[in-house]
Every structure is written in structure tokens, then in C-alpha cells.
Motif scaffolding. Sequence first.
Motif, short mmCIF file in Angstrom:
data_model
loop_
_atom_site.label_atom_id
_atom_site.label_comp_id
_atom_site.label_asym_id
_atom_site.label_seq_id
_atom_site.Cartn_x
_atom_site.Cartn_y
_atom_site.Cartn_z
N ASP A 122 -2.27 -7.16 2.64
CA ASP A 122 -2.38 -6.56 1.31
C ASP A 122 -3.46 -5.49 1.22
N ASN A 124 -5.39 -2.08 2.24
CA ASN A 124 -5.36 -0.76 2.86
C ASN A 124 -6.75 -0.49 3.40
N TYR A 170 -1.08 4.24 4.76
CA TYR A 170 -0.88 2.79 4.64
C TYR A 170 0.56 2.51 4.23
N VAL A 172 2.72 0.25 2.57
CA VAL A 172 2.60 -0.88 1.65
C VAL A 172 3.76 -1.85 1.83
N GLU A 173 4.92 -1.38 2.28
CA GLU A 173 6.07 -2.25 2.45
C GLU A 173 5.89 -3.24 3.60
N GLY A 175 2.63 -3.50 5.26
CA GLY A 175 1.25 -3.96 5.29
C GLY A 175 0.51 -3.51 6.53
N SER A 177 -2.07 -0.49 8.24
CA SER A 177 -2.97 0.63 8.07
C SER A 177 -2.95 1.50 9.33
N TYR A 335 5.33 -5.75 -3.94
CA TYR A 335 4.17 -4.92 -4.23
C TYR A 335 4.52 -3.84 -5.24
N SER A 337 3.26 -0.04 -7.04
CA SER A 337 2.90 1.25 -6.46
C SER A 337 1.42 1.33 -6.07
N ASP A 338 0.60 0.45 -6.63
CA ASP A 338 -0.82 0.42 -6.30
C ASP A 338 -1.14 -0.57 -5.19
N GLY A 339 -0.11 -1.23 -4.66
CA GLY A 339 -0.32 -2.18 -3.58
C GLY A 339 -0.67 -3.58 -4.04
N ASN A 340 -0.54 -3.87 -5.34
CA ASN A 340 -0.83 -5.20 -5.86
C ASN A 340 0.39 -6.11 -5.64
#
Length: 385
Positions: A122, A124, A170, A172-173, A175, A177, A335, A337-340
Motif C-alpha cells: 500500500d 508508495n 508507483y 497502485v494496482e 503495489g 514502487s 484502491y 486514486s490516492d492509493g487508499n
Amino acid sequence: MKKKILLVMMMSVFALQMTACGKEATPAETEPAETTEAVETTENTENTENTELANPWTEITEEQATAKIPNSFSAPEGATNVVWRAMGDMDPSSFEVPGPVVELDFDLDGMSFTAREQITGDDNQDISGMFYDWTVTNDITLANWADGNMPAKASRYVGDSESADLVTWYDVEIGISYSLSTVAKDLDGFDPQAIVEAMYDPNKQASAGIPDDADEHVPMDITGCDTFTQIVDKLQAGQGYANVTIADKDVLLVASGTYDYDGDGKKFVAIDADVYEYNADGKIQYLGYVECGGTAYPLAVDKGILYVGNNHGMQKMTITEFDLLAVDENAYVEYDSDGNGTYYYTSDLRTVNEDPDGKVADDSKLNEFYADYEKAEMVEFNTVQ
């Protein structure tokens, strides 16, 4: 399902609008520790003891890097002095997060580059190991990565004796970096974004070989097949097959392809399969199609449960008394768009969660499923020659 990949190589102009002093700090723990430090004695400053620090990096193969981290990159065309390294546990059966840092060093057009990737879940994270007071940082969008919609940051330091470029992004899909860095005397006019885009390798993406969203999977024609053996006889070279037990029923798994999991030619596994069984009348029945989210998650079976997973979730599948292949339990994360992340625990067959949307408070159930998956046996496939 496979993302439609844009192979457009875009060149952007990196504009410098600020001039400021910066300095490079001590590298982070992800830097190779190859320095030798002298320890002075209190009696004689001329007497020193050299202590060599252990190097935490291990040289690896490109295949090992790809097997450990999905959505990996490759050295761009024309690169020389290509070296892959890793810091951390490279055991392919280990699924800890954060995972090992994988590093790719290469030279191109008279410049030296370092690219890194790490499964960070989760978070970045900047894994570059570079610490400069950046002269300028710009938000950019990478072509081809994430269908051409990958946000990234490009930073440049301009000093009196050297300059440095850093691009971080990053996924996000998945996870993961990433970073790409270079240091040179003068970087005026150089575009690091073009190098990052040239490193994109569609064949290494977790969705490689998986049908497009618009293409519904079509199983092979088994007309005239009365036995599993007759199905196997119709398979093409490169396909795989395996007999397993799901919910006390003997089934045949037919994979579109297999891969050597450990790299020693002994264990061939798969990330997708058509599922067949004999019904109550003794006739072959097609149950459905399953697919995992990349080579890090081959199909596995334990105690009659078929495990189908990816970096965002794990499904425990079974066969019902009505001969339906179904998800008995599913733990996953979505997730924004902010990675939450928002976590879920659901079932297609029964009530496992009182929340109407299947939401749960944290990732404990998901981590439990990943732990169960690690205990399961990877399905070993026979590969058609």
C-alpha cells in the motif's frame, strides 16, 4: 484481464526553471555498502584499521528478477554492461511485503543508469537511495506504463560539479514502487522519461498472455472427447494439463501455457486453466475458466480448495453439489486514486460478512488467505511437447 498496451515512445522536454544549491546526502540502506572506513587509534592517528562493510546486494539473473516481481522492466535496446542485483529474500515461494529490492544497472549512450523495483504494498516509497536537494521536481505521465496513464515524478539536481536525474513511479494496482536514476556532469537537454518508457516490457507485465477485457475466454472444442485423455490428445504444444482434486471431485486443468517456477526444469506451473470434470452420468462437463494475476501466483490446491490469487486478493474456489465452479471465499482490496485501500471479505455461496458491501476493517483476512496460499501445493502441470 490484459490491459491494452500503448507502445508509443514519447519524448518530453525537461524544463529547468529554478537554480538552487543542493547536495547529496549519505545513501539509504538500499545502496550497495562497499566502502572501507578507517578507525583511528587514540595513541597514533597514523595507525588505521580498515573495516570492510558487508555488501547486502547479490547478483541475480534477469529471469530471477522477473519471477519475483511482476510488471518488471527490461534494459532498453542498445544498453550495455547490464547487471541485475537484489537485496533481500529472493526465494520465489516467499510473499512478504515489502519484498526484496531488485536493481538493474546499465550503460546507454555514454551514461550510466540504475533502475529499481520493489513490491511495497500500500505504500508508495522512494527506493532510489538518492538524497539531493532537488533543483526542480515535475509531475509527468509515462507512456505505455498503465496504458499510458502512469503518474510519475521527475526530479533534477543541478550542482557545480555534477547533476542528477531521478524518476519515480508507483503501480497502485500491483503495489510496486519504481525508480530510475543517473548522475552526470551535465544533464542539460537529457530526457530521463524517455529511458523509463524504453524500459517498459509488455511481455513482463502480470497480464501478459491474458485475454483482453473485450475478448471473452473461449474454451477449446472437446466435441467427441469422452475421456480426459482424449482432451489431452487435442492440446497444442506449450499447453499444460494436470489432474487435481477439488471438493472431493477429480478434475482436469488445462492451461494455455506453463512456466518453469524454480528455473531448474523440474516444476512447471500455470496461472490459468480451463476446468473439466466427469458429471454424474460419466460425461465430461466444462466447469469454467480461472486465471491468476501473474507468475508470482501460480494455481495451487490444498484440502480440496483451488487457490486463485493476485497482489490484490485471493479466492478459495470449490465445486458445488450442482457441479458449479464457485468462489467459496474471497478476500481482496480495492484502491482509490490516492492509493487508499478498502478491504473486503465475501463469498458467492454463503454469508461470511454481515456488512452488505462485504467490507472489513483491515487486511487481516487478506493476510490470512495469503498465508493459507503459501501452505497450499502449487499445481504441477505436464507440458505438451
